[in-house]
Scaffold this active site. Structure first.
Site, PDB file in Angstrom:
ATOM      1  CG  ASN A  28      21.053 -12.862  98.357  1.00  0.00           C
ATOM      2  OD1 ASN A  28      19.992 -12.641  99.329  1.00  0.00           O
ATOM      3  ND2 ASN A  28      20.975 -12.176  97.312  1.00  0.00           N
TER       4      ASN A  28
ATOM      5  CB  CYS B  47      18.656  -9.003  94.326  1.00  0.00           C
ATOM      6  SG  CYS B  47      19.242  -7.777  95.656  1.00  0.00           S
TER       7      CYS B  47
ATOM      8  CD  GLU C  37      13.068  -4.097  96.977  1.00  0.00           C
ATOM      9  OE1 GLU C  37      13.480  -4.285  95.900  1.00  0.00           O
ATOM     10  OE2 GLU C  37      12.595  -2.791  97.228  1.00  0.00           O
TER      11      GLU C  37
ATOM     12  CD  GLU D 116      13.497  -3.746 102.095  1.00  0.00           C
ATOM     13  OE1 GLU D 116      13.301  -4.217 103.254  1.00  0.00           O
ATOM     14  OE2 GLU D 116      13.807  -4.351 101.185  1.00  0.00           O
TER      15      GLU D 116
HETATM   16  P1  NAD Z   1      12.923 -17.570  98.018  1.00  0.00           P
HETATM   17  O1  NAD Z   1      11.659 -16.721  97.312  1.00  0.00           O
HETATM   18  O2  NAD Z   1      12.937 -19.192  97.826  1.00  0.00           O
HETATM   19  O3  NAD Z   1      12.872 -17.511  99.492  1.00  0.00           O
HETATM   20  C1  NAD Z   1      12.727 -16.420 100.334  1.00  0.00           C
HETATM   21  C2  NAD Z   1      11.897 -16.424 101.659  1.00  0.00           C
HETATM   22  O4  NAD Z   1      10.573 -16.995 101.355  1.00  0.00           O
HETATM   23  C3  NAD Z   1      12.479 -17.560 102.448  1.00  0.00           C
HETATM   24  O5  NAD Z   1      12.576 -17.289 103.599  1.00  0.00           O
HETATM   25  C4  NAD Z   1      11.560 -18.722 102.117  1.00  0.00           C
HETATM   26  O6  NAD Z   1      11.776 -19.744 103.178  1.00  0.00           O
HETATM   27  C5  NAD Z   1      10.329 -17.998 102.011  1.00  0.00           C
HETATM   28  N1  NAD Z   1       9.136 -18.535 101.595  1.00  0.00           N
HETATM   29  C6  NAD Z   1       9.377 -19.609 100.620  1.00  0.00           C
HETATM   30  N2  NAD Z   1       8.134 -20.115 100.353  1.00  0.00           N
HETATM   31  C7  NAD Z   1       7.223 -19.420 101.032  1.00  0.00           C
HETATM   32  C8  NAD Z   1       5.830 -19.326 101.459  1.00  0.00           C
HETATM   33  N3  NAD Z   1       4.720 -20.383 100.595  1.00  0.00           N
HETATM   34  N4  NAD Z   1       5.102 -18.522 102.247  1.00  0.00           N
HETATM   35  C9  NAD Z   1       6.124 -17.597 102.901  1.00  0.00           C
HETATM   36  N5  NAD Z   1       7.219 -17.628 102.756  1.00  0.00           N
HETATM   37  C10 NAD Z   1       7.727 -18.580 101.797  1.00  0.00           C
HETATM   38  O7  NAD Z   1      14.182 -16.717  97.704  1.00  0.00           O
HETATM   39  P2  NAD Z   1      15.626 -17.163  97.896  1.00  0.00           P
HETATM   40  O8  NAD Z   1      16.023 -18.429  97.113  1.00  0.00           O
HETATM   41  O9  NAD Z   1      15.975 -17.267  99.535  1.00  0.00           O
HETATM   42  O10 NAD Z   1      16.488 -15.756  97.588  1.00  0.00           O
HETATM   43  C11 NAD Z   1      16.699 -15.569  96.276  1.00  0.00           C
HETATM   44  C12 NAD Z   1      15.970 -14.550  95.598  1.00  0.00           C
HETATM   45  O11 NAD Z   1      16.066 -13.398  96.285  1.00  0.00           O
HETATM   46  C13 NAD Z   1      16.669 -14.033  94.195  1.00  0.00           C
HETATM   47  O12 NAD Z   1      15.678 -14.008  93.237  1.00  0.00           O
HETATM   48  C14 NAD Z   1      17.067 -12.688  94.719  1.00  0.00           C
HETATM   49  O13 NAD Z   1      17.166 -12.031  93.477  1.00  0.00           O
HETATM   50  C15 NAD Z   1      16.203 -12.361  95.715  1.00  0.00           C
HETATM   51  N6  NAD Z   1      16.774 -11.078  96.192  1.00  0.00           N
HETATM   52  C16 NAD Z   1      16.186  -9.864  96.081  1.00  0.00           C
HETATM   53  C17 NAD Z   1      16.844  -8.981  96.557  1.00  0.00           C
HETATM   54  C18 NAD Z   1      16.366  -7.457  96.592  1.00  0.00           C
HETATM   55  O14 NAD Z   1      16.290  -6.456  97.273  1.00  0.00           O
HETATM   56  N7  NAD Z   1      15.583  -7.075  95.435  1.00  0.00           N
HETATM   57  C19 NAD Z   1      17.773  -8.943  97.627  1.00  0.00           C
HETATM   58  C20 NAD Z   1      18.286 -10.265  98.050  1.00  0.00           C
HETATM   59  C21 NAD Z   1      17.717 -11.438  97.222  1.00  0.00           C
END
Ligand code: NAD
Length: 477
Positions: A148, A280, A246, A458
């Site tokens: 995102n 997020c 995060e 961060e």
């Molecule tokens: P996601 O957890 O599906 O994926 C995040 C990353 O993790 C991707 O690069 C994905 O390929 C990787 N991943 C998936 N499975 C994995 C595994 N088994 N081992 C290692 N890596 C793996 O999340 P998303 O759908 O890409 O992002 C949306 C989420 O991110 C929402 O929940 C949002 O709130 C959160 N977010 C949080 C912040 C924050 O700073 N708190 C900022 C932006 C987004």
């Protein structure tokens, strides 16, 4: 179409290409990006490990120069990179360019931090002994990012990792490899030595998992969903490695009777729907006291009718498409769940068509919701928000804090007393007064509490907590 390859040990290496699709127009292929394998991830980790001794002792001026050059190129190419961002992720062009500028500012900030890393010299409690406290790099840092914020999140992890002398293996989200590839290309051309930064684009379950399973990755910084965050945590504990998470949010935005109505509506619309609600820090719980409730809901409806939902690249678009079909399904599922739970769908929520095939959804506002409904407890991650009516400030604060998450928390009020009390008592890492829950500065800490985050903050100088390790040295005078 050119294949954008992975960068391992300073070489661009191939792999099967995967099409990067524009969510505003699914006929538009943004580019072909190589998909790394688990062996590529292992090779990237080995390269980062080999590069660490020299890079960790490199001069701070070298690191400063590379990061500064990167910042300058990002700034010079902000329109082009912002367009790429909007094309691959679907946020509006203004938002895409804004995020790109922020990435440039982050590199600039950490270029400066290279020159500011100080330690402490203090007297020992024992005579004739000196004590020095210094910070050293951690080692090989694994960086895993979500879709995102395709350029800002990679920037706010890569820049401090390199500034403090770590080497990196970077895995961007599958949906948005374009901006990640572009910043790695810029850093590579800016003169990073071989192996210092390795790019492995690919599946989380394959490439990400190979990073989690490697004993040679000393730290992992992760932003993404709660489920994946938990996997990162478990694997990192197993390897006794430093980790930072995060994750999601269910950020409250409180509107009190004494709020300036137009400030409250603007902040609520921005919090809930800008960037298609895919932040997020987005607010999907709007908690409104009863004296202003009906006026606020009516004003929201009016404001929402004027929102322009269209192709992210079209001038005048205010809300772009949802990122892909699966996220769109999640959004519409939650809209159906909200109705089943008895909330009233007051505005929007329908799928809409535009000139090009894309994932367009009219932002949705529920009213008559309560805080135990799933739409008020679970992260939707789309342009869907629910208004919860409460009696007074005390109830508003209790409802705001009644959530497993704790990233950002906002309030609209003209009362100094309530604003001050809210800042102190909101259970969140970030608090916003008369401002949207989303939209933060690049030079101050970012992060949350409770189920939203784990580990040090961060950004800003607080980033040093994660990307360095402290050493205490004693010397007999
Ligand atoms: P996601 O957890 O599906 O994926 C995040 C990353 O993790 C991707 O690069 C994905 O390929 C990787 N991943 C998936 N499975 C994995 C595994 N088994 N081992 C290692 N890596 C793996 O999340 P998303 O759908 O890409 O992002 C949306 C989420 O991110 C929402 O929940 C949002 O709130 C959160 N977010 C949080 C912040 C924050 O700073 N708190 C900022 C932006 C987004």
């Amino acid at each position: 179409m050119t294949l954008h390859q992975n960068l391992i040990a300073g070489e661009w290496v191939g792999g099967d290409g995967v099409a990067n699709i524009n969510p505003s127009n699914t006929n538009d292929v943004v580019g072909e990006y190589a998909r790394a394998t688990a062996d590529d991830a292992k090779a990237g980790i080995a390269a980062a490990k080999a590069a660490f001794p020299a890079w960790s002792r490199s001069g701070i001026l070298e690191r400063h120069a590379i990061l500064k050059k990167t910042a300058d190129e990002i700034m010079a190419r902000k329109d082009e990179l912002g367009r790429l961002l909007s094309r691959e992720e679907g946020k509006t062009l203004a938002e895409g360019i804004g995020e790109t500028v922020r990435a440039g500012q982050i590199f600039e900030f950490f270029a400066g931090e290279c020159l500011r890393l100080a330690g402490e010299v203090i007297p020992s409690v024992r005579p004739n002994i000196g004590v020095e406290i210094t910070r050293e790099p951690v080692g090989v840092v694994g960086i895993i990012t979500p879709w995102n914020f395709p350029i800002a999140i990679p920037a706010w992890k890569i820049a401090p990792a390199l500034a403090y002398g770590n080497t990196v293996v970077f895995k961007p989200a599958e949906l948005v490899p374009g901006c990640s590839w572009a910043i790695v290309d810029i850093l590579h051309r800016a003169g990073l030595p071989k192996g210092v930064l390795n790019l492995v684009m690919g599946k989380g379950s394959v490439v990400g998992q190979a990073m989690l399973d490697s004993p040679d990755v000393q730290a992992i910084t992760f932003t993404g969903s709660v489920g994946t965050g938990k996997r990162v945590a478990m694997a990192s504990v197993e390897h006794n490695r430093k980790f930072q998470l995060e994750m999601g949010g269910k950020n409250p935005f409180v509107v009190l009777d004494d709020a300036d109505l137009s400030v409250a509506v603007e902040a609520a619309v921005n919090s809930a729907f800008f960037s298609t609600g895919q932040r997020c820090t987005a607010s999907s719980r709007i908690i409104v006291t009863e004296g202003i409730h009906d006026k606020f809901v009516a004003a929201m409806g009016e404001r929402m009718q004027g929102l322009v939902v269209d192709d992210a690249l079209k001038p005048g678009t205010q809300i772009g498409p949802v990122v892909d079909q699966s996220q769109l399904n999640q959004d519409t599922d939650y809209i159906a769940i909200g109705k089943q739970e008895g909330a009233k769908l007051a505005f929007g929520g329908e799928l809409i068509t535009r000139d090009t095939p894309g994932f367009y959804l009219q932002p949705a506002l529920f009213t008559e919701a309560h805080n135990q409904m799933r739409i008020a407890r679970e992260e939707v991650f789309g342009p869907v928000a629910a208004v919860i009516r409460v009696k007074d400030y005390e109830e508003a604060l209790a409802v705001a804090n009644d959530t497993p998450f704790g990233l950002s928390s906002g309030i609209a009020t003209t009362s100094l007393k309530h604003a001050t009390h809210f800042k102190r008592n909101a259970e969140a890492g970030m608090v916003m007064v008369n401002l949207p829950t989303a939209g933060v500065d690049f030079h101050v800490p970012f992060g949350g509490r409770k189920g939203s985050s784990y580990g040090p903050r961060e950004q800003g100088k607080y980033a040093a907590e994660f990307y360095t390790t402290v050493k205490t040295a004693y010397t007999l005078a």
